[in-house]
Design an enzyme around this catalytic site. Structure first.
Site, mmCIF file in Angstrom:
data_model
loop_
_atom_site.group_PDB
_atom_site.id
_atom_site.type_symbol
_atom_site.label_atom_id
_atom_site.label_comp_id
_atom_site.label_asym_id
_atom_site.label_seq_id
_atom_site.Cartn_x
_atom_site.Cartn_y
_atom_site.Cartn_z
ATOM 1 N N CYS A 115 -9.275 -5.693 3.107
ATOM 2 C CA CYS A 115 -8.595 -4.428 3.429
ATOM 3 C C CYS A 115 -9.506 -3.403 4.111
ATOM 4 O O CYS A 115 -9.024 -2.427 4.681
ATOM 5 C CB CYS A 115 -7.976 -3.834 2.170
ATOM 6 S SG CYS A 115 -6.764 -4.934 1.438
ATOM 7 N N HIS A 248 -6.467 3.694 3.742
ATOM 8 C CA HIS A 248 -5.869 2.378 3.519
ATOM 9 C C HIS A 248 -4.669 2.568 2.598
ATOM 10 O O HIS A 248 -4.755 3.258 1.582
ATOM 11 C CB HIS A 248 -6.905 1.459 2.872
ATOM 12 C CG HIS A 248 -6.323 0.179 2.374
ATOM 13 N ND1 HIS A 248 -5.477 -0.580 3.148
ATOM 14 C CD2 HIS A 248 -6.445 -0.473 1.197
ATOM 15 C CE1 HIS A 248 -5.111 -1.648 2.449
ATOM 16 N NE2 HIS A 248 -5.682 -1.602 1.265
ATOM 17 N N ASN A 278 1.345 -2.587 1.319
ATOM 18 C CA ASN A 278 -0.072 -2.771 1.654
ATOM 19 C C ASN A 278 -0.189 -3.875 2.701
ATOM 20 O O ASN A 278 0.041 -5.048 2.397
ATOM 21 C CB ASN A 278 -0.827 -3.143 0.366
ATOM 22 C CG ASN A 278 -2.321 -3.311 0.596
ATOM 23 O OD1 ASN A 278 -2.781 -3.373 1.725
ATOM 24 N ND2 ASN A 278 -3.071 -3.397 -0.484
#
Ligand code: COA
Length: 321
Positions: A115, A248, A278
């Site tokens: 990520c 993020h 996500n």
């Protein structure tokens, strides 16, 4: 002459198929819209269909970023693609994007920092541009996490979605715009808190995502707050000077807790996790492109980008748009 990387265009791409929380429950996941919204802030995610891959979404996002920048693909000298879900173990998906864009020769490779991939890719591209390796770079993040999810594990499968985001960077003589500071970290002692239980050199399989959610949450808030302070002190700015934070997009509660810890006004934080879930490395550029296109982020704004992911890896960047 010292050089700086200027962000001159953004683009993004999402799979056609949008799946709401209620639809997940209807399809057999033992969950509810209420639980997912309350714990994560997520309402829907996009899931790649047949023919939609990391490279195809990356190409679409790259085309949009090039159009926004007004730069023909042939000018691109460097493609850095951050992904944990490449089309193939090798060659790099970046080379598929290169060919799809009609670029015969440039530097092209993938970066794997889960990520935090966006921040790693941006930092690498920034330093390569500053070092004179190219004049224009495409930094792309694209993920098809739906293909490594265990759809029987409700604690993870509801959290992730697919998508891509891209930016075009241009090397210019250093002025007041561009990437002002970046900071990256990794701590492999936490490999077992967020990982995939397969790989080419271990099981010979792709594997499925596994996560200890509570512990990831705790580390995320601490690490993000630390790197935020670190990158701001490197660029010489205060929290009050920031116009936008593009984090993020893992979980709305992580975003809120980090903002509270930093004393950041919630309205300065760009949030897209509700609609995209996500999307791993793709989430920062997707959110960035969303806020640029809807007019929130304007030329001259001071922006902080930050991310945290498996490894653990984490990082942040300060840029003047
Ligand atoms: C995953 C996360 C949302 C779970 O929230 P939590 O409050 O920690 O919840 P827990 O995992 O402790 O589970 C609480 C209960 O909800 C249940 N549950 C888990 N997932 C569920 C779901 N999708 N639907 C309904 N119930 C669920 C659990 O089984 C547990 O039930 P029990 O108490 O009967 O055992 C949260 O830990 C989180 O967001 N972590 C960070 C994850 C992340 O963002 N990772 C990516 C970083 S890149």
């Amino acid at each position: 002459m010292s050089r700086r990387s200027i962000l001159i265009g953004t683009g993004s791409a999402l799979p056609d198929r949008r799946v709401t929380n209620a639809q997940l429950a209807e399809q057999g996941v033992d969950t509810s819209d209420e639980w997912i919204v309350e714990r994560t802030g997520i309402s829907a995610r996009h899931i790649a269909g047949d023919g939609e891959t990391t490279a195809t979404m990356a190409t679409e996002a790259a085309r949009r970023a090039l159009a926004a920048a007004g730069v023909p693909a042939r000018e691109i000298g460097l493609i850095v693609l951050a992904t944990a879900t490449p089309d193939q173990t090798f060659p790099a998906s970046a080379t598929r994007v290169q060919t799809a864009l009609g670029i015969d020769d440039c530097i092209a490779f993938d970066v794997q920092a889960v990520c935090t991939g966006f921040l790693y890719a941006l930092t690498i591209a920034d330093n390569m541009l500053k070092g004179g390796m190219a004049e224009y770079a495409l930094v792309i993040r694209s993920e098809t996490f739906s293909r490594i999810l265990d759809w029987g594990d409700r604690a993870t499968c509801v959290l992730f979605g697919d998508g891509a985001g891209a930016v075009v960077l241009k090397a210019e003589a250093a002025g007041d715009r561009g990437i002002l500071a970046t900071r990256l970290h990794a701590d492999g002692r936490h490999n077992d808190l967020l990982y995939v239980d397969g790989g080419p050199s271990t099981t010979g399989t792709v594997g499925k995502l596994r996560m200890k959610g509570r512990e990831v949450f705790r580390h995320a808030v601490v690490n993000l707050a630390e790197v935020f302070g670190e990158v701001l002190s490197a660029s010489g700015h205060s929290v009050e000077e920031i116009d936008w934070v593009v984090p993020h997009q893992a979980n709305k509660r992580i975003l809120d807790a980090t903002a509270r810890k930093l004393g950041l006004a919630p309205e300065k934080v760009v949030v897209t996790v509700d609609q995209h879930a996500n999307t791993s490395a793709a989430s920062v550029p997707l959110a960035l492109d969303t806020a640029v296109r809807d007019g929130r982020i304007k030329r001259g704004d001071l922006i902080v980008l930050e991310a945290m992911g498996g490894g653990f890896t984490w990082g942040a960047a300060v840029l003047r748009y």
